[in-house]
Design an enzyme around this catalytic site. Structure first.
Site, PDB file in Angstrom:
ATOM      1  N   SER A  35      34.875   6.881  51.071  1.00 31.74           N
ATOM      2  CA  SER A  35      36.055   6.255  51.665  1.00 31.74           C
ATOM      3  C   SER A  35      35.867   4.752  51.777  1.00 31.74           C
ATOM      4  CB  SER A  35      36.328   6.823  53.055  1.00 31.74           C
ATOM      5  OG  SER A  35      37.408   6.113  53.636  1.00 31.74           O
ATOM      6  N   LYS A  53      35.638  14.694  53.995  1.00 30.29           N
ATOM      7  CA  LYS A  53      36.475  13.597  53.480  1.00 30.29           C
ATOM      8  C   LYS A  53      37.953  13.972  53.558  1.00 30.29           C
ATOM      9  CE  LYS A  53      37.780   9.745  51.633  1.00 30.29           C
ATOM     10  NZ  LYS A  53      38.914   9.833  50.848  1.00 30.29           N
ATOM     11  N   HIS A  66      38.934  13.560  57.021  1.00 29.32           N
ATOM     12  CA  HIS A  66      39.025  12.105  57.234  1.00 29.32           C
ATOM     13  C   HIS A  66      40.421  11.636  56.814  1.00 29.32           C
ATOM     14  CE1 HIS A  66      39.032   8.053  55.459  1.00 29.32           C
ATOM     15  NE2 HIS A  66      38.107   7.718  56.342  1.00 29.32           N
ATOM     16  N   ASN A  67      40.850  12.083  55.653  1.00 30.02           N
ATOM     17  CA  ASN A  67      42.163  11.660  55.159  1.00 30.02           C
ATOM     18  C   ASN A  67      43.287  12.211  56.024  1.00 30.02           C
ATOM     19  OD1 ASN A  67      40.648  10.519  53.149  1.00 30.02           O
ATOM     20  ND2 ASN A  67      42.019  11.137  51.504  1.00 30.02           N
ATOM     21  N   GLU A 112      43.441  10.098  58.891  1.00 30.56           N
ATOM     22  CA  GLU A 112      44.029   8.835  58.376  1.00 30.56           C
ATOM     23  C   GLU A 112      45.565   8.949  58.325  1.00 30.56           C
ATOM     24  OE1 GLU A 112      42.195   7.364  54.607  1.00 30.56           O
ATOM     25  OE2 GLU A 112      44.207   7.563  53.772  1.00 30.56           O
TER      26      GLU A 112
END
Ligand code: 6PG
Length: 634
Positions: free
Chosen positions: A299, A354, A357-358, A361
């Site tokens: 990222s 990840k 994480h997105n 986000e």
């Protein structure tokens, strides 16, 4: 030593002042092997002699050369660079007795005048510049050495040496898209020898790797290919190949075309945004061929990949260890200068975190978009909104808040650019996968789906315009104070992070990945898109165990921010604004803090029409019950 084809001991030779030590140190660093300075092994009597200007005799030198020969022998397996004047052929013979097949000579050659000038500037060397002439006289130039001109820069000399010795690249990168290019430059800047590959497509993708290499000085010693077999051939074993291609079919296609050229123990790293279940599948398939597969989240966007991203690798731990130095070196560094890269766990756990994480986000971005909508509805101009958000930084600073402020201030030809951007949000799929995972997991991580659906709703521009005309009503502006909005925003962010991390914890437990939440927060504290002050604090929260919502200081912030989020949601509803993530944060919190809720009715309905049974609170054994809901008894 992984980067040399034949030799494992590199003797770097030349007269005093030719730069043996400096170049030798740089070369050793670039190859990740030991550096040995022969001058450190002179006997005291030789040092005394030289410092008084008396040249050494061969008899003085032999014990010294024998000692260096022993050191070279001890380093045959692991490799080393030895800086040694080695002026005479007989000295070199002595140094390489019985090991000449494993020894390479690098001769740093320069004119007397240049070296003499250099020597005059050296203060800390025990040999005076006047000795130089005798060294030039003594020098028997080697016939079998790689000769390098010392007039180039040290970096260029090291790169020439590496190239000329036909060293294989340590790591290869496939895919010269934005992220592939940035990661390649990051690897090269950090001194790794790399090979680059981009496919050839007539008229569309021609000489992409070669052109990219020639556009950047740090890639001077990189090898560039558009032929896959040659690219694979250029890599040291076990080969390490970083895939930076689009997630999905392209990853499978590249893996398939690579397989025939690879050997057991080679390692493929997929650093794209792949779905973690796909990573599990690919890992299993490659494992059956003895090839390691590391799925790694990366990222930070283009700039992060270039300067230091957050890296989330996973797979077989032994394989990770073989690539750890590359990943940790190029990663961002946290506040303690530790790399923002950690081994996440087995299988596709790196791609899983990840993906979440997105998801986080998406919700963080949506919350900022909702704050923007509320402030805009109050009649604020873009710079006023930017100033307002700037003032929030001491309480809730984050990378996304920072870029939002920049965006609000950006002007193009005198007008604010944001006002020209069409209000339809796109996505590349990770938010959708995260949403499906939420549904599969049984976790109530509602913020991610809410943010995704807000993007989906935004896509219906024409329908929204139609509906606006159809359901016209008097819109009123709200009167929320900016500090109340800030507290509501922070409240919703805490809920978002609570949900995201709880989701990671739950899926990790399901797969037995043992993901360390504190470490995840740490590697997200720098380099990634959701880096923030909040994430930095979470490192300690998770060290203490438990989840965010039930731990101080977060439980206190939630209690204190509750009135703010209530009034923001109420006012937004009254102002007919679309603020789904702020509303959802409040709704989730309300749902979570109701000890006795209304799901008893759902259970009764299910049992009524489908005999799905229900549990009774007056039955401590927890048996399943079924009732005929159409008849009533007193
Ligand atoms: C990152 C980003 C990066 C990319 C998203 C965009 O961490 O660097 O998350 O991976 O920006 O994939 O995703 P959407 O196009 O779905 O918004």
């Amino acid at each position: 030593m992984t980067t040399r084809q034949n030799s494992s001991v590199l003797f770097i030779m030349g007269v005093s002042g030719s730069g043996k030590t400096h170049i030798g140190q740089l070369l050793a660093k670039a190859l990740d092997i030991s550096f040995i300075d022969a001058d450190d092994y002179h006997s005291q009597s030789s040092i005394d002699k030289m410092s008084t200007g008396i040249p050494l005799t061969d008899a003085d030198r032999y014990p010294w050369l024998d000692r260096l020969h022993q050191i070279a022998q001890r380093h045959l397996d692991i490799g080393c660079v030895i800086a040694c004047s080695a002026l005479k052929a007989s000295y070199r013979q002595r140094l390489s007795t019985d090991i000449s097949q494993k020894v390479s000579w690098i001769y740093l050659k320069g004119d007397f005048d240049i070296i003499y000038t250099r020597m005059q500037h050296r203060k800390d060397h025990f040999m005076g510049a006047e000795m130089l002439k005798s060294q030039f006289d003594t020098m028997e130039e080697p016939e079998d050495a790689l000769v390098v001109n010392i007039e180039d820069s040290a970096e260029a000399i090291v790169s020439t040496i590496k190239n000329k010795l036909n060293m294989k690249a340590e790591i290869g990168v496939i895919g010269m898209g934005v992220m592939g290019k940035s990661l390649s430059r990051n690897l090269a800047r950090n001194g790794f020898s790399i090979a680059l590959y981009n496919r050839h497509v007539d008229g569309l993708e021609e000489d992409v790797a070669a052109n990219f290499k020639s556009a950047h000085s740090e890639l001077v010693s990189a090898l560039a290919f558009d032929d896959l077999e040659s690219f694979v051939e250029s890599l040291a074993s076990p080969r390490k190949i970083l895939l930076m291609v689009n997630a999905g079919a392209a990853v499978d296609a590249v893996i398939q075309s690579l397989i025939d050229y690879l050997d057991p123990e080679d390692i493929i790293l997929d650093a794209g945004n792949s779905h973690y279940l796909e990573t599990n599948r690919r890992l299993q398939m490659l494992e059956s061929k003895g090839i390691y597969f590391i799925g790694t989240g990366v990222s930070g966007g283009e700039k992060g990949a270039l300067l230091g991203p957050s890296i989330m690798p996973s797979g077989v731990y032994e394989a990770y260890q073989k690539v750890e130095q590359y990943l940790t070196t190029i990663a961002a560094k946290d506040s303690n200068q530790e790399p923002c890269c950690t081994y996440v766990g087995r299988q596709g756990s790196g791609h899983f975190v990840k993906m979440i994480h997105n998801g986080i986000e998406y919700a963080e971005m949506q919350l900022l978009a909702e704050c923007y909508a509320i402030l805009k509805n109050q009649g604020m101009t873009n710079p006023q909104m930017a100033d307002t958000m700037e003032a929030w930084k001491p309480d809730c600073d984050s990378y996304l808040l920072g870029i939002t402020i920049d965006i609000l201030r950006k002007k193009e030809a005198g007008s604010y650019l944001l006002d020209q951007v069409l209000d339809q949000a796109a996505n590349k799929g990770t938010g959708k996968w995260a949403t499906s995972t939420v549904a599969d997991s049984g976790e109530a991580a509602t913020m991610i789906p809410t943010a995704l659906f807000a993007r989906y709703l935004s896509a219906f521009k024409t329908k929204r315009q139609e509906a606006e005309a159809l359901f016209t009503s008097n819109k009123q502006s709200n009167s929320i104070s900016t500090s109340v909005l800030r507290d509501a925003y922070q409240f919703a962010r805490i809920i978002n992070h609570h949900q995201g991390f709880s989701l990671i914890d739950s899926v990790s437990a399901e797969h037995d990945w043992n993901v360390n939440l504190s470490e995840i927060a740490r590697i997200w504290s720098e380099g990634c898109i959701i880096k923030s002050d909040l994430i930095k604090q979470l490192v300690n929260t998770f060290k203490q165990g438990g989840s965010i919502m039930f731990n101080t200081p977060w439980s206190t912030t939630l209690s204190q921010g509750y009135a703010s989020i209530q009034s923001v949601v109420i006012e937004s509803v009254q102002s007919q604004l679309h603020t789904p993530c702020l509303s959802e944060a409040l709704s989730y919190f309300n749902g979570m803090k109701i000890g006795s809720g209304s799901a008893n009715l759902i259970q009764a309905q299910r049992d009524y029409f489908g005999a799905h049974t229900y549990k009774r609170i007056d039955d401590p054994k927890g048996k399943s019950h079924h009732s005929d809901w159409t008849t009533t008894t007193d």
